[in-house]
Design a protein around this motif. Sequence first.
Motif, PDB file in Angstrom:
ATOM      1  N   MET A  19       0.825  -1.208   0.000  1.00 65.59           N
ATOM      2  CA  MET A  19       0.000   0.000   0.000  1.00 65.59           C
ATOM      3  C   MET A  19       0.861   1.261   0.000  1.00 65.59           C
ATOM      4  O   MET A  19       0.491   2.283  -0.610  1.00 65.59           O
ATOM      5  N   ASN A  20       2.018   1.210   0.670  1.00 68.00           N
ATOM      6  CA  ASN A  20       2.881   2.387   0.776  1.00 68.00           C
ATOM      7  C   ASN A  20       3.751   2.589  -0.457  1.00 68.00           C
ATOM      8  O   ASN A  20       4.172   3.709  -0.761  1.00 68.00           O
ATOM      9  N   GLN A  21       4.035   1.502  -1.176  1.00 66.61           N
ATOM     10  CA  GLN A  21       4.944   1.595  -2.319  1.00 66.61           C
ATOM     11  C   GLN A  21       4.295   2.250  -3.532  1.00 66.61           C
ATOM     12  O   GLN A  21       4.971   2.874  -4.343  1.00 66.61           O
ATOM     13  N   LYS A  22       2.979   2.099  -3.676  1.00 70.18           N
ATOM     14  CA  LYS A  22       2.303   2.555  -4.882  1.00 70.18           C
ATOM     15  C   LYS A  22       1.117   3.436  -4.540  1.00 70.18           C
ATOM     16  O   LYS A  22       0.501   3.298  -3.485  1.00 70.18           O
ATOM     17  N   ALA A  23       0.786   4.317  -5.464  1.00 72.03           N
ATOM     18  CA  ALA A  23      -0.391   5.158  -5.291  1.00 72.03           C
ATOM     19  C   ALA A  23      -1.655   4.309  -5.436  1.00 72.03           C
ATOM     20  O   ALA A  23      -1.664   3.282  -6.124  1.00 72.03           O
ATOM     21  N   THR A  24      -2.706   4.754  -4.788  1.00 76.02           N
ATOM     22  CA  THR A  24      -3.971   4.010  -4.829  1.00 76.02           C
ATOM     23  C   THR A  24      -4.439   3.784  -6.258  1.00 76.02           C
ATOM     24  O   THR A  24      -4.867   2.683  -6.636  1.00 76.02           O
ATOM     25  N   GLU A  25      -4.365   4.830  -7.079  1.00 77.63           N
ATOM     26  CA  GLU A  25      -4.824   4.719  -8.469  1.00 77.63           C
ATOM     27  C   GLU A  25      -4.019   3.668  -9.229  1.00 77.63           C
ATOM     28  O   GLU A  25      -4.559   2.939 -10.076  1.00 77.63           O
ATOM     29  N   GLN A  26      -2.723   3.580  -8.924  1.00 72.99           N
ATOM     30  CA  GLN A  26      -1.876   2.598  -9.603  1.00 72.99           C
ATOM     31  C   GLN A  26      -2.246   1.178  -9.184  1.00 72.99           C
ATOM     32  O   GLN A  26      -2.334   0.267 -10.013  1.00 72.99           O
ATOM     33  N   ILE A  27      -2.478   0.985  -7.875  1.00 71.55           N
ATOM     34  CA  ILE A  27      -2.853  -0.343  -7.382  1.00 71.55           C
ATOM     35  C   ILE A  27      -4.160  -0.801  -8.016  1.00 71.55           C
ATOM     36  O   ILE A  27      -4.312  -1.965  -8.408  1.00 71.55           O
ATOM     37  N   LEU A  28      -5.111   0.128  -8.142  1.00 73.60           N
ATOM     38  CA  LEU A  28      -6.415  -0.222  -8.701  1.00 73.60           C
ATOM     39  C   LEU A  28      -6.339  -0.634 -10.166  1.00 73.60           C
ATOM     40  O   LEU A  28      -7.259  -1.276 -10.685  1.00 73.60           O
ATOM     41  N   GLN A  29      -5.251  -0.301 -10.824  1.00 74.82           N
ATOM     42  CA  GLN A  29      -5.083  -0.682 -12.217  1.00 74.82           C
ATOM     43  C   GLN A  29      -4.222  -1.925 -12.398  1.00 74.82           C
ATOM     44  O   GLN A  29      -4.048  -2.406 -13.509  1.00 74.82           O
ATOM     45  N   GLU A  30      -3.685  -2.456 -11.305  1.00 74.08           N
ATOM     46  CA  GLU A  30      -2.784  -3.605 -11.392  1.00 74.08           C
ATOM     47  C   GLU A  30      -3.444  -4.829 -10.766  1.00 74.08           C
ATOM     48  O   GLU A  30      -3.621  -4.909  -9.540  1.00 74.08           O
ATOM     49  N   LEU A  31      -3.788  -5.785 -11.581  1.00 76.93           N
ATOM     50  CA  LEU A  31      -4.466  -6.979 -11.095  1.00 76.93           C
ATOM     51  C   LEU A  31      -3.606  -7.738 -10.090  1.00 76.93           C
ATOM     52  O   LEU A  31      -4.112  -8.224  -9.076  1.00 76.93           O
ATOM     53  N   ARG A  32      -2.310  -7.845 -10.339  1.00 74.59           N
ATOM     54  CA  ARG A  32      -1.449  -8.598  -9.429  1.00 74.59           C
ATOM     55  C   ARG A  32      -1.414  -7.956  -8.040  1.00 74.59           C
ATOM     56  O   ARG A  32      -1.492  -8.656  -7.011  1.00 74.59           O
ATOM     57  N   SER A  33      -1.324  -6.641  -7.988  1.00 79.54           N
ATOM     58  CA  SER A  33      -1.288  -5.954  -6.692  1.00 79.54           C
ATOM     59  C   SER A  33      -2.604  -6.131  -5.943  1.00 79.54           C
ATOM     60  O   SER A  33      -2.627  -6.416  -4.733  1.00 79.54           O
ATOM     61  N   LEU A  34      -3.716  -5.976  -6.653  1.00 78.06           N
ATOM     62  CA  LEU A  34      -5.022  -6.158  -6.020  1.00 78.06           C
ATOM     63  C   LEU A  34      -5.187  -7.580  -5.504  1.00 78.06           C
ATOM     64  O   LEU A  34      -5.687  -7.809  -4.398  1.00 78.06           O
ATOM     65  N   LEU A  35      -4.743  -8.538  -6.308  1.00 81.36           N
ATOM     66  CA  LEU A  35      -4.902  -9.932  -5.930  1.00 81.36           C
ATOM     67  C   LEU A  35      -4.019 -10.271  -4.726  1.00 81.36           C
ATOM     68  O   LEU A  35      -4.424 -11.032  -3.838  1.00 81.36           O
ATOM     69  N   GLN A  36      -2.813  -9.696  -4.707  1.00 79.67           N
ATOM     70  CA  GLN A  36      -1.915  -9.943  -3.575  1.00 79.67           C
ATOM     71  C   GLN A  36      -2.535  -9.414  -2.276  1.00 79.67           C
ATOM     72  O   GLN A  36      -2.529 -10.099  -1.247  1.00 79.67           O
ATOM     73  N   ILE A  37      -3.076  -8.204  -2.320  1.00 78.05           N
ATOM     74  CA  ILE A  37      -3.703  -7.623  -1.126  1.00 78.05           C
ATOM     75  C   ILE A  37      -4.953  -8.419  -0.742  1.00 78.05           C
ATOM     76  O   ILE A  37      -5.209  -8.678   0.444  1.00 78.05           O
ATOM     77  N   HIS A  38      -5.718  -8.818  -1.737  1.00 78.36           N
ATOM     78  CA  HIS A  38      -6.894  -9.670  -1.484  1.00 78.36           C
ATOM     79  C   HIS A  38      -6.474 -10.929  -0.726  1.00 78.36           C
ATOM     80  O   HIS A  38      -7.122 -11.336   0.254  1.00 78.36           O
ATOM     81  N   HIS A  39      -5.394 -11.550  -1.151  1.00 81.57           N
ATOM     82  CA  HIS A  39      -4.941 -12.785  -0.521  1.00 81.57           C
ATOM     83  C   HIS A  39      -4.476 -12.544   0.911  1.00 81.57           C
ATOM     84  O   HIS A  39      -4.739 -13.376   1.803  1.00 81.57           O
ATOM     85  N   TYR A  40      -3.779 -11.428   1.156  1.00 80.04           N
ATOM     86  CA  TYR A  40      -3.343 -11.130   2.527  1.00 80.04           C
ATOM     87  C   TYR A  40      -4.546 -11.006   3.458  1.00 80.04           C
ATOM     88  O   TYR A  40      -4.574 -11.562   4.560  1.00 80.04           O
ATOM     89  N   LEU A  41      -5.544 -10.247   3.015  1.00 77.52           N
ATOM     90  CA  LEU A  41      -6.727 -10.038   3.861  1.00 77.52           C
ATOM     91  C   LEU A  41      -7.487 -11.346   4.076  1.00 77.52           C
ATOM     92  O   LEU A  41      -7.930 -11.643   5.191  1.00 77.52           O
ATOM     93  N   THR A  42      -7.637 -12.129   3.017  1.00 72.17           N
ATOM     94  CA  THR A  42      -8.386 -13.380   3.132  1.00 72.17           C
ATOM     95  C   THR A  42      -7.644 -14.380   4.012  1.00 72.17           C
ATOM     96  O   THR A  42      -8.272 -15.156   4.747  1.00 72.17           O
TER      97      THR A  42
END
Length: 510
Positions: free
Chosen positions: A83-106
């Motif tokens: 979350m700190n390395q990338k801007a929110t808008e950038q994360i929302l456009q990157e499937l791998r980043s979203l999926l990685q965060i999804h997996h951490y939370l799950t």
Amino acid sequence: PLLAQYSSDFIRAVGDLLEIRADTSKLSSLSAAGGGFGLFDSQLYLFESCGIMLAPAELDDDTRMSLLQHLFNPLFTSAQRLMNQKATEQILQELRSLLQIHHYLTAIGSIIKGFPDARVDAKGTSASSPHQLSPSTAQVFLKAADMCIAILEALQASQLIREAARFTLSRMLSVLGAEALPYMPRLIDGLVSSCAVEELSDLLSFLGLVVFKFKPDVAPTASELLLPVISKVYGFLDQVAQDGTTGTDEALLLQDLRKAYLTWISAIFNSDLDSIFLTPQNAPHLATILSPIASQLAVDSSSPQCQRLAFNVLFKAIQAWMVDPMGWHTLATMTPSAIATLNSKTASGQNTGKITLRQVAAQTLGLRLDSASANEARNQLQELITKTVVPACFETPTQPDFRMADAQASLVVTEIAGVLQMLLMAGVPEISDGDGSFMATMPAPQILAPPTGGDLNRNQFASYLATGLLPNLGCPAAMATEFVQALASLDQKQFKKYLVAFLTSSGGSQ
């Protein structure tokens, strides 16, 4: 005891298998959610197993905390680093980043899933038990909740993140009990703002379970969430009313949404939380909430299930705010056929002096059931009943596409009969003359059970039917009088049979 001695060895042994690497090849888009995440689906069982190994009460708390930190710290730090390395808008456009965060939370939610649910007593309060969480364990889970909410608020535009947050926070709510309720407003706000129709249906089912489990403690939270959630539901339904559906799939999703919405409203009543509608912030909107239920959902013969649920909601509203406005009886069991039993308990003194969950919920809200906002809501309901609800009781079963012999349609008629009988009870002079505050001086007042009987000339609803509505619908005076007498003299089952015969002879559907 046997499980606890192996906890450390088990968690250390599977540590190398818990490294999370998102596999984007299993997903086709940024919005793809609902499972099918390759190896990670199998890893979730390991995370849950770790939670099970940490749950035994016999496990030393220092050991449990050390192992929890061993599991949680990599998940916390990895999610925060991303979350700190990338801007929110950038994360929302990157499937791998979203999926990685999804997996951490799950993964966090799956660990917590291994712990037993908090015991909740009959009043919705978390009760002590041998498996009660230690304060230090609860603090770790609350820290995880803080991170989960913060990520959701930042990335709520992603369906993947909304799915993960709902899963994890729902597990925390089950395990932490009432301690997790303060997170509910932010969770629902984050989920509702960008959700799709199918997500909203799932969310309504989740909210129904929450209000049932945590009554009456959840009353302030439910009151705060009421209008935003209802606004989202009607937003979807109004949009379809204007633009129409784009296909069969969308039509089915909207049908599921209608059923989920009505089931949720019914769950609020059945959980004795009807007072959340009467607060100063919610009461002015009561007509807006109930009007579409009476004028649209109750008369839509394309879905008898929705019709039945709609009339059931109206039935509950009438019994809550017109028949028993001071909350002396539980709404879940207050059917016409059960009222006689309640009255016998009252007569024998079994109910005397007992405060009910409905009254506790109102106290939790700081609400007097005879307050100005409560009376304003009742006035709105009375107007809606006259203009919309009662006409719908006769319009719905006489529509050309309403088949009286159909099993689902028969259930609709049962609900309509209940609504009419409840309105007759509400028309009794002692209830209809005023705001119901007279009941506050009574320990647990009896309520007339069908057959109501009495002087029908003094019953406001009976007079309205006999001299107003039924004649206006073309019913002869003698037939209207007979209908009202049947309504007052027959029990629930007998009146339903009479109502079917009355509607059929009046030109209703076969």
